[in-house]
Design a protein around this motif. Structure first.
Motif, PDB file in Angstrom:
ATOM      1  N   LEU B 192       0.836  -1.199   0.000  1.00  9.57           N
ATOM      2  CA  LEU B 192       0.000   0.000   0.000  1.00  9.57           C
ATOM      3  C   LEU B 192       0.870   1.248   0.000  1.00  9.57           C
ATOM      4  O   LEU B 192       0.555   2.241  -0.648  1.00  9.57           O
ATOM      5  CB  LEU B 192      -0.892   0.019   1.243  1.00  9.57           C
ATOM      6  N   ALA B 193       1.966   1.169   0.742  1.00 10.86           N
ATOM      7  CA  ALA B 193       2.831   2.338   0.810  1.00 10.86           C
ATOM      8  C   ALA B 193       3.523   2.586  -0.517  1.00 10.86           C
ATOM      9  O   ALA B 193       3.788   3.718  -0.894  1.00 10.86           O
ATOM     10  CB  ALA B 193       3.874   2.148   1.913  1.00 10.86           C
ATOM     11  N   ARG B 194       3.806   1.513  -1.221  1.00 11.95           N
ATOM     12  CA  ARG B 194       4.569   1.665  -2.457  1.00 11.95           C
ATOM     13  C   ARG B 194       3.710   2.013  -3.655  1.00 11.95           C
ATOM     14  O   ARG B 194       4.151   2.640  -4.596  1.00 11.95           O
ATOM     15  CB  ARG B 194       5.295   0.365  -2.754  1.00 11.95           C
ATOM     16  N   GLY B 195       2.473   1.577  -3.613  1.00 15.66           N
ATOM     17  CA  GLY B 195       1.638   1.722  -4.796  1.00 15.66           C
ATOM     18  C   GLY B 195       1.067   3.118  -4.921  1.00 15.66           C
ATOM     19  O   GLY B 195       1.387   4.020  -4.180  1.00 15.66           O
ATOM     20  N   GLY B 196       0.217   3.303  -5.874  1.00 18.96           N
ATOM     21  CA  GLY B 196      -0.498   4.559  -5.999  1.00 18.96           C
ATOM     22  C   GLY B 196       0.108   5.527  -6.970  1.00 18.96           C
ATOM     23  O   GLY B 196      -0.565   6.392  -7.480  1.00 18.96           O
TER      24      GLY B 196
END
Lengths: 550, 369
Positions: B192-196
């Protein structure tokens, strides 16, 4: 489930549920009593151990986050449902004399009557209110019953984030507790008993028919159930906030349970509120400034709440909600709830996994630009705006740039979209904030965060909204432009002043700066000063606005 | 009732209503708008600088076909050159048909094609072999976990072989939305921290990757392929029904029915997630075996292969990762002897604190690329 960190030690049970506790099985805690309820995945508790476990969880959540200072006034938001009733009961028992380590704050209860929004008849509402009053009298705290129709008489100050004193440090909390205890001993036990039952501070009477009709009109004009639920939640929050501010409460406790928060988290994701998950689902929510919303039930699952209420006869009142009896696919909230509960039945760790993930969220903008002023806040949900400029390569940019003319593919740097908001750094002061002046709806929309904007799409007209929202929107748009985050330009200010009808905003005095911005020809009794003219201007040599704008 | 006029050229009859805005457009205007938006994404996000040699991950499916087609149209304007890289995972009855479609496309568009096979790169571990090895563990096979990680590695390898500077994949907005839902349900805070974002900039020697179709919804991709009459392979991978992504996909379809903008709303949420620094993955180093980008001593691909080679496929998944620190027999990489699947035993349970899976690759990506 393909969960991260899942332990594949043994194959999972494929179909049949775990065996029920048979007669020989004892409570896992005390190993003596007969178990009555199974918590988590197979821990059977007897009645007393369950009560201890439940109460301990409640106290632990409050104690771990040392936010509630002794002697503080705390407003309990009670909806009549099982979770908030359980919370109310826990507070009641926690404050009573005979409990070890009493809770130390001063509670009040607020009940918001939402019957008009749900389409209930006046008779049903009266019946519900009678039941509610009965329960509130049993509990004995000072209570406030407010009807949702009262949003039509809220002041615009509700939407402003008041500065609050900085939160105490660890030492400050301990010091506060020690001093409270000393005071307690000094004054003696009797005075510090349960808060004296005051006269009920409910409201004077039922709301007027016109207000009820206005509320029904508002909710009937919303096209989708999703937007209705979001609007209801927003209005309810504002109402409770107003009650808290009026009566001097500095904390509000809501009874959201673990299951509900997991559903709320996934729903907020789907509604585009990913930036604000920590505020929406965390333990404390300080976006309003002086009033902090606290969620002490966030570690109790709905199953535990239901069993506790049943075993210990906690009174609750059933009130229908906007989505009662709605089909599963009617709104995003319903869909998510059904999905999570179904997945939970299949993989029992779903809710706890989502909850654990929610604990890892922080209250900061992603880019880490938290230093300095956080920027403008959304008009409705009062979180810092999370929108980008209209042409950025993000989801927001994709939705706004879809307004671009389609005849030919635009050149690489997309210029001058037809519907433009304030283009910061464009250097064209005369276009700064000009476009939306012609369109009051656009003026309100630009002050909303992404999630609230999407909800507003389902509201075809903004007129049925309560006047405090529209008044605050107008006030803010006059004061500054949310996107360029600066004051209105000189010329923009002049353009503003001409011909714009500003609704009379009662109540709060305007700041000196905004007073100077208002260029409307003043009427008497308005309370707005005339713009000051410089000496040279008075002598007719210079334009009037010379020294007024920074 | 007759279709309305196209909203932009006002000449032809409208052929569709765009899902995101409800605008009625004719085929040519829609295709032009689609291409314009992809161009805008690439330019505004500064994804592909002029002079880049771009390796397009081509699977023969609709997304990579549309991606290759659009990039080919835009290549002169962007100043890039394209290579098609196809990955052969060795899934019988599925991948060979898809590869045939890719070959046809390459011939038609006159783009150079490179095919990279698992069997060559990973010591005869095709996906069918992996599936056989991981079968019978009680829960789902999680062979999609292997496929996703190894395919990334294969794509990277193929891109290097053609001398590419950037790698692009055809992920669309629906994929990103499913990913964020899935990661929340699985509790994968690291991903989650890496995506987006729009892709990864490529640290430590890995090629920069991006997803130009990220903001285009799946419906529009399908319609574009239909209007331009593109030839693609449209069947589902044989292992896809077992992937956890299926749950997220069903949910997304329901959400989209309730609110059409739900897909882009989820992408927006994913862009704006703020996770605690402790939850973020550690800064990447280099794998001790193959030198690729890795958060730990071994990159995920090497770790998975190690597990497979030792006959314990779950070794690199979840908490069993601790078992990798015990060194197996050396010289395992590239070995041709396949361990007996019956020897597969569950990984040792060491109560590790849950650490995010994987180093640089997306798990559970769609069953086919």
């Amino acid at each position: 489930m393909c969960e991260v960190g899942d332990d594949y030690r043994e194959p999972a049970p494929a179909g049949p549920p775990p065996p029920r506790p048979c007669r020989e099985q004892k409570c896992v805690k005390c190993k003596e009593g007969l178990p009555v309820v199974v918590i988590r995945a197979g821990d059977a508790f007897c009645r007393d151990c369950f009560k201890v476990f439940y109460v301990h969880k409640f106290r632990a959540v409050l104690g771990k986050n040392r936010l509630i200072f002794p002697g503080e006034k705390v407003l309990l938001a009670w909806s009549g449902g099982p979770s908030s009733s359980s919370m109310l009961w826990q507070v009641l028992e926690g404050l009573s004399q005979d409990s070890a380590k009493r809770l130390r704050f001063v509670p009040g209860v607020v009940f918001a009557d939402e019957g008009a929004a749900c389409g209930q008849s006046p008779e049903d509402r009266a019946k519900t209110l009678a039941e509610v009053k009965l329960v509130l009298q049993t509990v004995g705290f000072p209570w406030h019953i407010v009807a949702l129709e009262e949003v039509f008489s809220l002041p615009p100050s509700v939407l402003r984030c008041s500065a609050r004193e900085p939160v105490g440090t660890e030492g400050a909390y301990k010091a506060a507790v020690d001093s409270f205890l000393q005071q307690h001993h000094a004054l003696g036990e009797e005075k510090q008993s349960r808060p004296c039952p005051q006269h009920p501070q409910g409201r004077a009477g039922l709301p007027t028919a016109s207000q009820t009709e206005a509320l029904s009109r508002l909710f009937n004009s919303v096209k989708t159930l999703t937007a209705k639920e979001e609007l209801l939640q927003t209005l309810r929050t504002h109402l409770i906030l107003h009650v808290a501010r009026t009566h001097g409460y500095s904390k509000v406790m809501t009874g959201d349970s673990c299951t509900r928060l997991a559903v709320k988290l996934m729903t907020s994701l789907a509604l585009g509120r990913g930036a604000f998950l920590a505020w929406d689902t965390g333990f404390s929510d300080e976006r309003h400034g002086d009033v902090v919303v606290v969620r002490p039930m966030r570690e109790h699952t709905l199953k535990e709440v239901a069993f506790y209420n049943r075993l210990f006869a906690v009174p609750s009142v059933f009130t229908p909600a906007v989505d009662t009896k709605a089909p599963e696919k009617a709104s995003i909230h319903r869909l998510m709830e059904a999905f999570i509960l179904r997945l939970q039945a299949q993989f029992p760790s779903t809710v706890s996994t989502v909850y654990r993930t929610s604990e890892k969220l922080v209250k900061a903008p992603r880019d880490g630009c938290a230093a300095g002023s956080p920027g403008p806040r959304c008009l409705l949900c009062m979180c810092v705006l999370d929108v980008d400029t209209a042409d950025s390569a993000t989801a927001f940019g994709a939705q706004t740039s879809s307004q671009l003319p389609q005849t030919q593919p635009p050149v690489a740097e997309a210029e001058a979209p037809t519907v433009s908001r304030c283009r910061s750094g464009m250097g064209r002061a005369q276009h700064c904030c000009r476009m939306e002046e012609d369109d009051p709806r656009a003026r309100v929309i630009e002050q909303l965060c992404y999630g609230c904007r999407v909800n507003m799409k389902d509201l075809p007209s903004l007129d049925p909204l309560p006047p405090y929202i529209l008044a605050e929107a107008q006030l803010r748009s006059q004061r500054y432009c949310p996107l360029c985050r600066g004051g209105r330009g000189r010329l923009g200010g002049v353009l503003l002043g001409l011909g714009s009808q500003r609704a009379a905003s009662p109540g709060p005095r305007l700041s000196r700066r905004s007073r100077s911005v208002c260029r409307r020809p003043t009427r008497t009794g308005h309370g707005l000063a005339r713009p000051q003219r410089s000496r040279k201007a008075r002598m007719g040599g210079w334009p009037v606005i010379t020294h007024l704008y920074k | 009732m007759p279709a309305p006029q196209c909203a932009s050229c006002h000449k032809a009859r409208a052929a569709l209503r765009r899902p995101r805005s409800g605008q009625a457009l004719c085929t040519n205007c829609f295709c032009a708008a689609f291409e314009a938006e992809v161009l805008h994404t690439v330019v505004a996000g500064r994804l592909l600088p002029p002079g880049a040699v771009v390796a397009v991950g081509a699977s023969g499916g609709k997304d990579s076909t549309v991606l290759a087609h659009v990039l080919r149209e835009l290549a002169p304007r962007l100043g890039i050159s394209l290579h098609l890289v196809a990955v052969d995972e060795g899934i019988g009855g599925y991948r060979d048909a898809a590869l045939a479609a890719v070959r046809r496309q390459a011939a038609r568009w006159e783009l150079p094609l490179t095919v990279v096979a698992y069997a060559d790169l990973f010591g005869s571990w095709t996906m069918d072999a992996v599936a056989r090895s991981t079968a019978g563990s009680g829960r789902s096979r999680s062979c999609c976990t292997f496929c996703g990680v190894l395919r990334r590695r294969a794509l990277e390898e193929g891109a290097r072989r053609v001398g590419a500077t950037h790698v692009v994949t055809g992920h669309n907005a629906d994929d990103m939305a499913e990913t964020v839902l899935m990661n929340f349900l699985r509790g994968d805070a690291g991903r989650l921290a890496r995506g987006g974002g729009l892709g990864s900039p490529g640290e430590g020697g890995a090629l920069p990757r991006c997803r130009p179709l990220q903001l285009a919804s799946q419906k529009e991709v399908v319609l574009y392929a239909h209007f331009r009459r593109l030839d693609y392979f449209s069947e589902e991978c044989v292992y896809a029904p077992e992937a956890f992504r299926g749950h997220a996909r069903d949910l997304l379809k329901l959400l989209e029915a309730a609110r059409p903008s739900a897909v882009l709303d989820l992408v927006h949420s994913a862009e704006r997630l703020a996770l605690a620094p402790a939850a973020r993955p550690p800064p990447p180093g280099a794998c001790s075996r193959c030198g690729a980008l890795a958060s730990r001593a071994l990159c995920q691909a090497c770790a998975l292969l190690e597990g497979l080679n030792r006959g314990r496929p779950r070794l690199a998944i979840g908490k069993g990762r601790r078992g990798l620190d015990e060194e197996g027999p050396p010289g395992r990489r590239g070995s041709h002897s396949r361990p007996d699947p019956r020897l597969r035993s569950p990984s040792p349970a060491s109560r590790d604190s849950s650490s995010p899976l994987g180093s640089d690759d997306d798990v559970g990506v769609r069953g086919r690329l």
